[in-house]
Structures are given as C-alpha cells and as structure tokens.
Design a protein around this motif. Structure first.
Motif, short mmCIF file in Angstrom:
data_model
loop_
_atom_site.label_atom_id
_atom_site.label_comp_id
_atom_site.label_asym_id
_atom_site.label_seq_id
_atom_site.Cartn_x
_atom_site.Cartn_y
_atom_site.Cartn_z
N UNK A 64 0.82 -1.21 0.00
CA UNK A 64 0.00 0.00 0.00
C UNK A 64 0.85 1.26 0.00
N UNK A 65 1.98 1.21 0.66
CA UNK A 65 2.88 2.38 0.70
C UNK A 65 3.35 2.77 -0.70
N UNK A 66 3.43 1.80 -1.60
CA UNK A 66 3.95 2.06 -2.95
C UNK A 66 2.86 2.11 -4.01
N UNK A 67 1.63 1.85 -3.64
CA UNK A 67 0.55 1.74 -4.62
C UNK A 67 -0.20 3.06 -4.73
N UNK A 68 -0.32 3.57 -5.93
CA UNK A 68 -1.06 4.82 -6.11
C UNK A 68 -2.32 4.62 -6.97
N UNK A 69 -2.76 3.36 -7.14
CA UNK A 69 -3.94 3.11 -7.97
C UNK A 69 -5.10 2.46 -7.22
N UNK A 70 -4.84 1.67 -6.20
CA UNK A 70 -5.90 0.98 -5.47
C UNK A 70 -6.74 1.99 -4.69
N UNK A 71 -8.06 1.95 -4.89
CA UNK A 71 -8.96 2.88 -4.21
C UNK A 71 -9.84 2.20 -3.17
N UNK A 72 -10.12 0.93 -3.33
CA UNK A 72 -11.07 0.22 -2.48
C UNK A 72 -10.45 -1.09 -2.02
N UNK A 98 11.87 13.93 1.59
CA UNK A 98 11.34 14.95 2.50
C UNK A 98 10.10 15.68 2.01
N UNK A 99 10.02 16.02 0.75
CA UNK A 99 8.86 16.75 0.25
C UNK A 99 7.99 15.90 -0.67
N UNK A 100 8.15 14.61 -0.60
CA UNK A 100 7.41 13.70 -1.49
C UNK A 100 5.95 13.60 -1.08
N UNK A 101 5.07 13.46 -2.05
CA UNK A 101 3.65 13.30 -1.73
C UNK A 101 3.35 11.89 -1.23
N UNK A 102 2.25 11.75 -0.57
CA UNK A 102 1.79 10.44 -0.12
C UNK A 102 1.45 9.62 -1.35
N UNK A 103 1.85 8.35 -1.37
CA UNK A 103 1.59 7.49 -2.52
C UNK A 103 0.25 6.77 -2.40
N UNK A 104 -0.11 6.31 -1.22
CA UNK A 104 -1.33 5.54 -1.03
C UNK A 104 -2.54 6.42 -1.30
N UNK A 105 -3.41 5.99 -2.21
CA UNK A 105 -4.60 6.76 -2.58
C UNK A 105 -5.89 6.08 -2.13
N UNK A 106 -5.77 5.10 -1.25
CA UNK A 106 -6.91 4.32 -0.79
C UNK A 106 -8.02 5.24 -0.26
N UNK A 107 -9.24 5.05 -0.76
CA UNK A 107 -10.37 5.88 -0.33
C UNK A 107 -11.38 5.13 0.50
N UNK A 108 -11.53 3.83 0.28
CA UNK A 108 -12.50 3.03 1.02
C UNK A 108 -11.81 1.80 1.59
N UNK A 109 -11.92 1.65 2.91
CA UNK A 109 -11.29 0.52 3.58
C UNK A 109 -12.29 -0.15 4.52
N UNK A 110 -12.48 -1.44 4.32
CA UNK A 110 -13.36 -2.23 5.18
C UNK A 110 -12.49 -3.17 6.00
N UNK A 111 -12.41 -2.90 7.30
CA UNK A 111 -11.69 -3.76 8.23
C UNK A 111 -12.65 -4.24 9.32
#
Length: 112
Positions: A5-13, A40-53
């Motif tokens: 997840x730290x490296x994924x910028x496509x998974x949303x759900x 230091x100034x890098x954007x967050x990579x994880x774009x997850x919007x919906x998480x069901x835990x």
C-alpha cells in the motif's frame, strides 16, 4: 500488504473484512495510508479511499492508529470511508474518533 500500500497509487477500495487483522494489522494499514515515499517533500503514494476492516478483532490500539491517521487530514490520509464495525470497540474508542474527525472534512463515513 501494508508495504504494498505504501507504494501503490492506484488501489482505491480494499475489503479486508473478517481477516483477523487485530490491532497490529490495523495499525500497519493506518501507517501505510499516511506514509510518503520517503523523500522529505514527497507526496503520499497511497490513494486508498474506502477501507473495510470490519470483524477483525480490532480494539483500542487499532482505533488509536486510525484516529491519528484521520486527524492528520486529507493531505496525509486519503481514506473517505472506513468500516470498523463488528470489532472490539468501547466508548473511549468512539470518543477518540469523534475528536479525530473534528477537523477532518474529507471523511464522509466511519462505521463503528
């Protein structure tokens, strides 16, 4: 999973319902969703919007991790829907979420 997840910028759900994540697993996910690429100034990579835990035996420590992630705001955490229902949450956990969401205008649903 958290490392991916730290490296994924496509998974949303992501639906992880009934996977026995417990507090440690839930905390790893929360950290992954707020981490950046390391620069230091890098954007967050994880774009997850919906998480069901839901139904993962998550308790106070897991809730604290997500409360911290959500209180960081949308610049650090993109999750808009978080399902933590059917876990081991108490009144203090609900209050922790209430406090975390006071200044977060991007979260639209938290199911406890």
């Amino acid at each position: 999973l958290a490392a991916a997840l730290r490296r994924n910028d496509t998974l949303l759900d992501l639906n992880l319902r009934m996977n026995d994540l417990r507090d440690a697993g839930c905390a790893h996910l929360a950290e992954a969703c707020t981490s950046d690429s390391g620069a230091p100034s890098a954007p967050r990579l994880c774009r997850l919007q919906r998480l069901n835990v839901a139904a993962n035996r998550v308790g106070t420590a897991g809730v604290a991790a997500w409360a911290a992630a959500l209180s960081a705001g949308p610049a650090r955490c993109s999750v808009r829907l978080l399902d933590l229902s059917a876990n081991e949450l108490g009144d203090g956990d609900v209050a922790r979420f209430r406090d975390a969401l006071r200044d977060n205008e991007s979260v639209v649903t938290v199911d406890l």
